[in-house]
Scaffold this active site. Structure first.
Site, PDB file in Angstrom:
ATOM      1  N   VAL A  69      21.368  31.430 -16.681  1.00 35.39           N
ATOM      2  CA  VAL A  69      21.302  31.562 -15.224  1.00 35.39           C
ATOM      3  C   VAL A  69      19.877  31.891 -14.787  1.00 35.39           C
ATOM      4  CG1 VAL A  69      22.174  32.824 -13.208  1.00 35.39           C
ATOM      5  CG2 VAL A  69      23.737  32.203 -15.060  1.00 35.39           C
ATOM      6  N   CYS A  70      19.201  32.746 -15.544  1.00 40.06           N
ATOM      7  CA  CYS A  70      17.820  33.118 -15.193  1.00 40.06           C
ATOM      8  C   CYS A  70      16.887  31.912 -15.288  1.00 40.06           C
ATOM      9  CB  CYS A  70      17.328  34.234 -16.107  1.00 40.06           C
ATOM     10  SG  CYS A  70      18.298  35.745 -16.004  1.00 40.06           S
ATOM     11  N   ALA A  71      17.078  31.115 -16.324  1.00 40.47           N
ATOM     12  CA  ALA A  71      16.271  29.902 -16.476  1.00 40.47           C
ATOM     13  C   ALA A  71      16.528  28.955 -15.314  1.00 40.47           C
ATOM     14  CB  ALA A  71      16.588  29.227 -17.809  1.00 40.47           C
TER      15      ALA A  71
END
Length: 166
Positions: free
Chosen positions: A59-61
Site C-alpha cells: 500500500v505504501c509503494a
C-alpha cells in the site's frame, strides 16, 4: 487524536493532531544523502506531504507511486513522502521504482515529523498513514489520518485540495 488501527489493532499516536487552519509544524528529516531537511526548504511552495509506514510495502509503494504520477500533472507543488525507512533503503526503492517527482525523506533518526504531526505509532515506531496539504504560507489546508493503516488514503480528495490552492 485520530483513532487509528494497524492490521486491526488499536495504535497510540504520539504528538498532537494537526488540524486544518493550523500553522504547519516544523520538522527535521533526512534526505537520501543524510542531509537534514526542514519545512523551511519548501517556503513559499504548496506542499503535499504523503506519510507512509514503509515504502517497501504494497500500500505504501502504491501511495508513493500514485503521488509521483499526480505530481507530474500538477505545477508548482512540492510532493514529499516521509517514512521511518532508512535513507539508503529509500534511495534504492526510489531508483528501482522510477520515482522522479516525489522527494522521499526519512524520519528514522529523530521522529521529529512523526511527533510534530501526531503520526508516530508508539507501539511500532513507524509513521501512521496520512496526508497533509500545506499552502505557500505554511497553513494546513487538508489533513487525512487514515483510520486503518493498511488502507489507502483518499487520493482524489487530497488532489482536489491541492487544485483549490492553484
Amino acid at each position: 487524536m485520530a483513532d487509528v488501527t494497524f492490521k486491526g489493532n488499536p495504535i497510540t499516536l504520539v504528538g498532537d493532531e494537526v488540524k486544518v487552519g493550523d500553522q504547519a509544524p516544523n520538522f527535521k528529516v533526512l534526505d537520501q544523502d543524510l542531509n537534514e531537511v526542514t519545512l523551511d526548504k519548501f517556503k513559499g511552495q504548496v506542499k503535499i506531504i504523503s506519510v507512509v509506514p514503509s515504502v517497501d510495502t504494497g500500500v505504501c509503494a502504491a501511495q508513493t507511486k500514485r503521488f509521483n504520477d499526480e505530481a507530474e500533472k500538477i505545477q508548482n507543488v512540492s510532493v514529499l513522502t516521509i517514512s521511518m525507512d532508512l535513507p539508503f533503503a529509500q534511495k534504492r526503492w526510489s531508483t528501482e521504482n522510477g520515482i522522479e517527482h516525489v522527494d522521499i525523506y526519512s524520519d528514522h533518526r529523530d521522529a521529529s515529523f512523526g511527533e510534530n504531526y501526531g503520526v508516530l505509532m508508539k507501539e511500532l515506531r513507524l509513521l501512521a498513514r496520512s496526508v497533509f496539504i500545506i499552502d505557500e504560507h505554511d497553513k494546513v489546508t487538508y489533513t487525512e489520518y487514515v483510520s486503518e493503516g493498511t488502507n489507502h488514503p483518499d487520493y482524489d480528495s487530497a488532489i482536489e485540495a491541492v487544485k483549490k490552492l492553484q
